[in-house]
Design a protein around this motif. Structure first.
Motif, PDB file in Angstrom:
ATOM      1  N   VAL A  98       0.934  -1.454   0.061  1.00  0.00           N
ATOM      2  CA  VAL A  98      -0.030   0.233  -0.025  1.00  0.00           C
ATOM      3  C   VAL A  98       0.846   1.202  -0.024  1.00  0.00           C
ATOM      4  O   VAL A  98       0.728   2.293  -0.851  1.00  0.00           O
ATOM      5  CB  VAL A  98      -1.183  -0.138   1.204  1.00  0.00           C
ATOM      6  N   TRP A 101       2.217   2.104  -3.237  1.00  0.00           N
ATOM      7  CA  TRP A 101       0.945   2.641  -4.309  1.00  0.00           C
ATOM      8  C   TRP A 101       0.600   4.068  -3.769  1.00  0.00           C
ATOM      9  O   TRP A 101       0.114   5.056  -4.578  1.00  0.00           O
ATOM     10  CB  TRP A 101      -0.461   1.985  -4.318  1.00  0.00           C
ATOM     11  N   ALA A 104       3.413   6.016  -5.151  1.00  0.00           N
ATOM     12  CA  ALA A 104       2.929   6.232  -6.898  1.00  0.00           C
ATOM     13  C   ALA A 104       1.990   7.494  -7.027  1.00  0.00           C
ATOM     14  O   ALA A 104       1.811   8.084  -7.878  1.00  0.00           O
ATOM     15  CB  ALA A 104       2.590   5.051  -7.467  1.00  0.00           C
ATOM     16  N   THR A 105       0.974   7.485  -5.916  1.00  0.00           N
ATOM     17  CA  THR A 105       0.034   8.686  -6.043  1.00  0.00           C
ATOM     18  C   THR A 105       0.591   9.946  -5.777  1.00  0.00           C
ATOM     19  O   THR A 105       0.284  10.840  -6.683  1.00  0.00           O
ATOM     20  CB  THR A 105      -1.066   8.323  -4.959  1.00  0.00           C
ATOM     21  N   TRP A 120       0.547   9.182 -15.112  1.00  0.00           N
ATOM     22  CA  TRP A 120      -0.034   7.881 -14.908  1.00  0.00           C
ATOM     23  C   TRP A 120       0.786   6.929 -15.165  1.00  0.00           C
ATOM     24  O   TRP A 120       0.576   5.741 -14.411  1.00  0.00           O
ATOM     25  CB  TRP A 120      -1.196   7.714 -15.769  1.00  0.00           C
ATOM     26  N   TYR A 123       1.890   4.941 -11.834  1.00  0.00           N
ATOM     27  CA  TYR A 123       1.196   3.652 -11.572  1.00  0.00           C
ATOM     28  C   TYR A 123       1.498   2.336 -12.073  1.00  0.00           C
ATOM     29  O   TYR A 123       1.559   1.106 -11.670  1.00  0.00           O
ATOM     30  CB  TYR A 123      -0.392   3.630 -11.639  1.00  0.00           C
ATOM     31  N   ALA A 126       4.676   1.180 -10.597  1.00  0.00           N
ATOM     32  CA  ALA A 126       4.509   0.828  -9.105  1.00  0.00           C
ATOM     33  C   ALA A 126       4.023  -0.815  -9.098  1.00  0.00           C
ATOM     34  O   ALA A 126       4.453  -1.252  -8.072  1.00  0.00           O
ATOM     35  CB  ALA A 126       2.959   1.541  -8.509  1.00  0.00           C
ATOM     36  N   VAL A 127       3.824  -1.276 -10.311  1.00  0.00           N
ATOM     37  CA  VAL A 127       3.524  -2.593 -10.075  1.00  0.00           C
ATOM     38  C   VAL A 127       4.951  -3.582  -9.933  1.00  0.00           C
ATOM     39  O   VAL A 127       4.664  -4.470  -9.149  1.00  0.00           O
ATOM     40  CB  VAL A 127       2.920  -3.132 -11.643  1.00  0.00           C
ATOM     41  N   SER A 130       5.963  -3.202  -6.474  1.00  0.00           N
ATOM     42  CA  SER A 130       5.142  -3.991  -5.737  1.00  0.00           C
ATOM     43  C   SER A 130       5.692  -5.515  -5.708  1.00  0.00           C
ATOM     44  O   SER A 130       5.811  -6.040  -4.679  1.00  0.00           O
ATOM     45  CB  SER A 130       3.822  -4.013  -5.981  1.00  0.00           C
TER      46      SER A 130
END
Length: 208
Positions: A98, A101, A104-105, A120, A123, A126-127, A130
């Motif tokens: 979390v 992300w 990332a936000t 964008w 995001y 961010a994958v 993660s």
């Protein structure tokens, strides 16, 4: 030493039966054979200190608890405690993801404030980040076999992120980059087999 062997044997057997798992299941989680676990529970051999620590973590106890005589009537640690420990591990891992992300936000907002149109992409990246987080925490608390799954996911998500970034920013359909993933995937599979074979050889040597 004989007393410690017997204490470990009694406590390990008590923990395992209380958890409702077989010797084979415990052996798999420790990357050992059920034959080795059987020897431990019969006090014929003793796991080394690193394995004792993993056993203690597995059942939510301490190494000191494992080597101490608790008597025949002493109950094994509550299953709820063991479940709570696993739940905490999962919760910490999810919180770490979390956080990725959330960052990332924050990057998305900052890039938007700077007027960057492709904000964008934060995001998208961010994958794979993660995947790195999941790989690290699984290496600490999870089963080593899952590491290879996360490594594979990491490879393909990084390649996908690079592809999406290039096609978005440079308008270049750089699909050939996915060909790089094939040898990397094969290398991961090959590495997993080498690790499996080496661990099996190590188990056999320890049992001898």
């Amino acid at each position: 030493m004989k007393e410690i062997k017997q204490n470990i044997a009694d406590n390990l057997s008590k923990l395992r039966t209380s958890a409702g798992i077989t010797q084979a299941q415990l052996a798999e989680s420790l990357n050992y054979t059920d034959k080795a676990v059987s020897k431990w529970e019969r006090a014929e051999s003793v796991p080394d200190i690193t394995v004792l620590k993993r056993i203690a973590d597995r059942f939510g106890v301490t190494v000191d608890w494992l080597i101490t005589d608790h008597g025949n009537n002493a109950p094994a640690p509550d299953k709820a405690v063991q479940h709570a420990r696993r739940h905490n591990h999962l919760l910490i891992t999810l919180l770490a993801v979390v956080c990725v992300w959330f960052i990332a936000t924050a990057v998305f907002v900052v890039l938007g404030g700077l007027g960057i149109s492709h904000k964008w992409l934060a995001y998208i990246w961010a994958v794979p980040v993660s995947m790195i987080v999941l790989l690290v925490f699984n290496a600490i608390w999870g089963k080593y076999r899952r590491n290879f799954v996360f490594i594979s996911l990491l490879v393909w998500t990084i390649l996908a992120a690079i592809y999406i970034t290039v096609i978005t920013v440079a308008r270049w359909n750089f699909w050939l980059i996915f060909l790089v993933g094939i040898p990397l995937q094969l290398a991961t599979i090959f590495w997993s087999q080498i690790v499996r074979i080496s661990k099996n050889l190590l188990r056999q040597n320890k049992q001898e």
